[in-house]
Motif scaffolding. Structure first.
Motif, PDB file in Angstrom:
ATOM      1  N   GLY A  66      17.216   0.738  -4.327  1.00 27.03           N
ATOM      2  CA  GLY A  66      17.599   1.743  -3.318  1.00 27.03           C
ATOM      3  C   GLY A  66      18.000   1.102  -2.002  1.00 27.03           C
ATOM      4  O   GLY A  66      17.853  -0.106  -1.803  1.00 27.03           O
ATOM      5  N   GLY A 103      11.536   0.523  -6.613  1.00 26.30           N
ATOM      6  CA  GLY A 103      12.601   1.187  -5.851  1.00 26.30           C
ATOM      7  C   GLY A 103      13.483   0.147  -5.175  1.00 26.30           C
ATOM      8  O   GLY A 103      14.141   0.428  -4.181  1.00 26.30           O
ATOM      9  N   VAL A 104      13.523  -1.034  -5.744  1.00 28.62           N
ATOM     10  CA  VAL A 104      14.225  -2.150  -5.107  1.00 28.62           C
ATOM     11  C   VAL A 104      15.748  -2.004  -5.175  1.00 28.62           C
ATOM     12  O   VAL A 104      16.471  -2.662  -4.436  1.00 28.62           O
ATOM     13  CB  VAL A 104      13.746  -3.486  -5.741  1.00 28.62           C
ATOM     14  CG1 VAL A 104      14.314  -3.660  -7.139  1.00 28.62           C
ATOM     15  CG2 VAL A 104      14.084  -4.668  -4.878  1.00 28.62           C
ATOM     16  N   GLN A 124       9.019  10.783  -6.317  1.00 23.67           N
ATOM     17  CA  GLN A 124       8.391   9.960  -7.362  1.00 23.67           C
ATOM     18  C   GLN A 124       7.155   9.220  -6.860  1.00 23.67           C
ATOM     19  O   GLN A 124       6.443   8.582  -7.628  1.00 23.67           O
ATOM     20  CB  GLN A 124       9.400   8.919  -7.881  1.00 23.67           C
ATOM     21  CG  GLN A 124      10.638   9.495  -8.500  1.00 23.67           C
ATOM     22  CD  GLN A 124      10.311  10.322  -9.727  1.00 23.67           C
ATOM     23  OE1 GLN A 124       9.457   9.961 -10.532  1.00 23.67           O
ATOM     24  NE2 GLN A 124      10.961  11.469  -9.847  1.00 23.67           N
TER      25      GLN A 124
HETATM   26  N1  LIG Z   1      11.600   3.778   7.135  1.00 22.29           N
HETATM   27  C1  LIG Z   1      12.823   4.256   7.235  1.00 22.29           C
HETATM   28  O1  LIG Z   1      13.453   4.165   8.276  1.00 22.29           O
HETATM   29  C2  LIG Z   1      13.460   4.943   6.069  1.00 22.29           C
HETATM   30  C3  LIG Z   1      14.824   5.205   6.090  1.00 22.29           C
HETATM   31  C4  LIG Z   1      15.408   5.828   4.979  1.00 22.29           C
HETATM   32  C5  LIG Z   1      14.626   6.189   3.898  1.00 22.29           C
HETATM   33  N2  LIG Z   1      13.286   5.939   3.911  1.00 22.29           N
HETATM   34  C6  LIG Z   1      12.438   6.325   2.785  1.00 22.29           C
HETATM   35  O2  LIG Z   1      12.648   5.389   1.737  1.00 22.29           O
HETATM   36  C7  LIG Z   1      12.623   6.038   0.470  1.00 22.29           C
HETATM   37  C8  LIG Z   1      13.895   5.685  -0.327  1.00 22.29           C
HETATM   38  O3  LIG Z   1      15.013   6.144   0.408  1.00 22.29           O
HETATM   39  P1  LIG Z   1      16.459   5.488   0.202  1.00 22.29           P
HETATM   40  O4  LIG Z   1      17.290   6.015   1.315  1.00 22.29           O
HETATM   41  O5  LIG Z   1      16.317   4.035   0.002  1.00 22.29           O
HETATM   42  O6  LIG Z   1      16.894   6.211  -1.147  1.00 22.29           O
HETATM   43  P2  LIG Z   1      17.840   5.645  -2.342  1.00 22.29           P
HETATM   44  O7  LIG Z   1      18.301   6.859  -3.052  1.00 22.29           O
HETATM   45  O8  LIG Z   1      18.837   4.682  -1.814  1.00 22.29           O
HETATM   46  O9  LIG Z   1      16.836   4.811  -3.265  1.00 22.29           O
HETATM   47  C9  LIG Z   1      15.883   5.449  -4.051  1.00 22.29           C
HETATM   48  C10 LIG Z   1      15.242   4.480  -5.037  1.00 22.29           C
HETATM   49  O10 LIG Z   1      14.336   5.231  -5.877  1.00 22.29           O
HETATM   50  C11 LIG Z   1      14.641   4.976  -7.230  1.00 22.29           C
HETATM   51  N3  LIG Z   1      14.248   6.131  -8.065  1.00 22.29           N
HETATM   52  C12 LIG Z   1      13.118   6.161  -8.815  1.00 22.29           C
HETATM   53  N4  LIG Z   1      13.045   7.319  -9.477  1.00 22.29           N
HETATM   54  C13 LIG Z   1      14.117   8.036  -9.142  1.00 22.29           C
HETATM   55  C14 LIG Z   1      14.574   9.324  -9.518  1.00 22.29           C
HETATM   56  N5  LIG Z   1      13.899  10.080 -10.383  1.00 22.29           N
HETATM   57  N6  LIG Z   1      15.732   9.746  -8.988  1.00 22.29           N
HETATM   58  C15 LIG Z   1      16.431   8.975  -8.104  1.00 22.29           C
HETATM   59  N7  LIG Z   1      16.024   7.746  -7.714  1.00 22.29           N
HETATM   60  C16 LIG Z   1      14.880   7.284  -8.236  1.00 22.29           C
HETATM   61  C17 LIG Z   1      16.119   4.646  -7.246  1.00 22.29           C
HETATM   62  O11 LIG Z   1      16.459   3.946  -8.402  1.00 22.29           O
HETATM   63  C18 LIG Z   1      16.237   3.806  -5.983  1.00 22.29           C
HETATM   64  O12 LIG Z   1      15.782   2.487  -6.237  1.00 22.29           O
HETATM   65  C19 LIG Z   1      12.456   7.528   0.744  1.00 22.29           C
HETATM   66  O13 LIG Z   1      11.112   7.905   0.550  1.00 22.29           O
HETATM   67  C20 LIG Z   1      12.811   7.678   2.211  1.00 22.29           C
HETATM   68  O14 LIG Z   1      12.058   8.705   2.852  1.00 22.29           O
HETATM   69  C21 LIG Z   1      12.712   5.327   4.979  1.00 22.29           C
END
Ligand SMILES: NC(=O)c1ccc[n+]([C@@H]2O[C@H](COP(=O)([O-])OP(=O)(O)OC[C@H]3O[C@@H](n4cnc5c(N)ncnc54)[C@H](O)[C@@H]3O)[C@@H](O)[C@H]2O)c1
Length: 383
Positions: free
Chosen positions: A15, A12-13, A94
């Protein structure tokens, strides 16, 4: 100094969280500082294996940061003997499947929150990890924010006397995506894709409340989808099916009442994007991400309610800034370092899958409360 390389799959790098907070601000920052010093005089050195769905995006990130180990094949990465840790920052939906695979491969696991989509699944992961003898951790970054660290210091020093209540305000305006792009991913606004502010924020509120003020005993929540229609990353309008605001009241063991508003449909008239006011018999504090200000009972003014007169006091100026007194590093990085020490030396790390499951439970029960219009007890979770 002897370096102990620890292979880490970073899934998930591409994201928002995976890239900025975990790769750049934590793992690469740890490498830049020479690794994590361990008690035995050696150093833990993260070796990164980037995993994702898009070869092009992975290659681009790897090249940008001088990395050369990446793959779109999670199973192949998990089969490697030189990989000890699986890390997950994928979209929430996922996560469970990938973590299960990692447990089966015998890897230690660190993951973004929420651990899973429901409590049963989260507990099941915790039990499976324990049975497999792998070490686990869930991100609880807010605990390491300077503002909350200062709040903890005040609590430890007995500043508040008896804590009475906590009121928290979290949120900001997330653009609808029509005339300005949204600053959060669109899946956050679709329940069917694992979105919603309750599942996003209640896991955070759980550990903040439990670690600072007492275990959560009951939850009452009212939720709303204030903005029903948004526009996604590709410019397509969509129906927002998930809650974008949650107004929660939590009763804690020990009697503290916490009231926390979370919203992506609020404009900020605060000093920081999250702020907690804590009132106690001896004093009060307002803590944000970085700042913390206090007012002691000895210097508390005595306002008198009189709407016929203009405001007589400059209330904000009556609070005193709590000094840093230490250097605060990035919260995600600090927790990563603790998890790496846990894996390398067995050093205690209490933010494990069971802790993560408690966060998932609070979100689940918050949604039950909202749906059924009642206050819901939060039972103790155990493995
Ligand atoms: N600790 C915190 O403060 C904090 C803040 C925001 C989000 N989060 C958590 O981090 C996680 C990611 O959130 P984000 O905001 O980075 O999301 P994002 O949409 O920016 O990133 C998601 C990542 O998952 C991947 N991925 C894998 N399978 C996928 C699919 N089927 N559909 C879509 N993407 C897929 C994407 O390619 C991407 O790398 C979530 O579980 C969220 O709850 C935590």
């Amino acid at each position: 100094m002897t370096r102990r390389s620890i292979g880490i799959i970073v899934n998930g790098v591409t994201g928002r969280m995976g890239y900025r907070q975990h790769l750049v601000r934590s793992l690469l920052a740890i490498r830049e500082s020479g690794g994590v010093p361990l008690a035995d005089g050696t150093t833990a050195w993260p070796h990164l294996v980037l995993v994702g769905r898009s070869e092009a995006k992975l290659r681009e990130i790897a090249e940008r940061h001088g990395l050369d180990d990446w793959t779109t094949d999670l199973s192949a990465a998990l089969a490697r003997d030189d990989v000890e840790i699986y890390f997950d920052a994928q979209v929430t939906q996922q996560r469970e499947k990938a973590i299960r695979q990692a447990i089966e491969a015998g890897k230690h696991i660190y993951t973004e929150k929420p651990l899973a989509e429901d409590t049963a699944a989260a507990l099941d992961l915790a039990r499976a990890a324990r049975a497999a003898g792998v070490r686990t951790g869930v991100v609880q970054d807010k605990l390491f924010l300077p503002g909350l660290r200062k709040l903890k210091r005040l609590l430890d020093g007995g500043f508040f006397g008896q804590v009475l209540s906590v009121r928290g305000e979290f949120g900001y305006w997330v653009f609808e995506g029509d005339w300005q792009p949204a600053q959060r991913p669109s899946w956050n606004y679709r329940a069917e894709d694992g979105g919603g502010i309750v599942v996003d924020m209640f896991p955070h509120w759980h550990y903040v409340l439990a670690e600072l003020f007492g275990e959560v005993r009951t939850v009452s929540a009212t939720i709303a989808t204030h903005i029903p229609r948004r526009v996604d990353e590709a410019g397509r309008p969509y129906q927002a099916t998930a809650d974008d605001a949650a107004y929660g009241v939590f009763e804690l063991a020990g009697g503290v009442i916490a009231q926390l508003n979370s919203s992506w449909a609020v404009r900020v008239f605060r000093d920081e994007l999250v702020e907690f006011q804590v009132d106690g018999t001896e004093g009060s504090a307002v803590a944000g991400l970085r700042r913390c200000r206090v007012q002691h009972r000895a210097v508390t003014p005595k306002p008198v309610w009189n709407p016929d007169l203009p405001v007589t006091e400059d209330f904000r100026s009556q609070w005193t800034e709590v000094p840093d007194n230490e250097d605060f590093d990035n919260g995600f990085k600090v927790q990563w370092e603790a998890f790496l020490r846990h894996v390398a030396t067995g050093e205690e790390f209490r933010w494990d899958f069971l802790a993560g499951a408690r966060g998932v439970q609070l979100a689940e029960l918050g949604l039950v409360s909202a749906r059924e219009g009642r206050r819901v007890e939060v039972p103790e979770l155990a493995l």
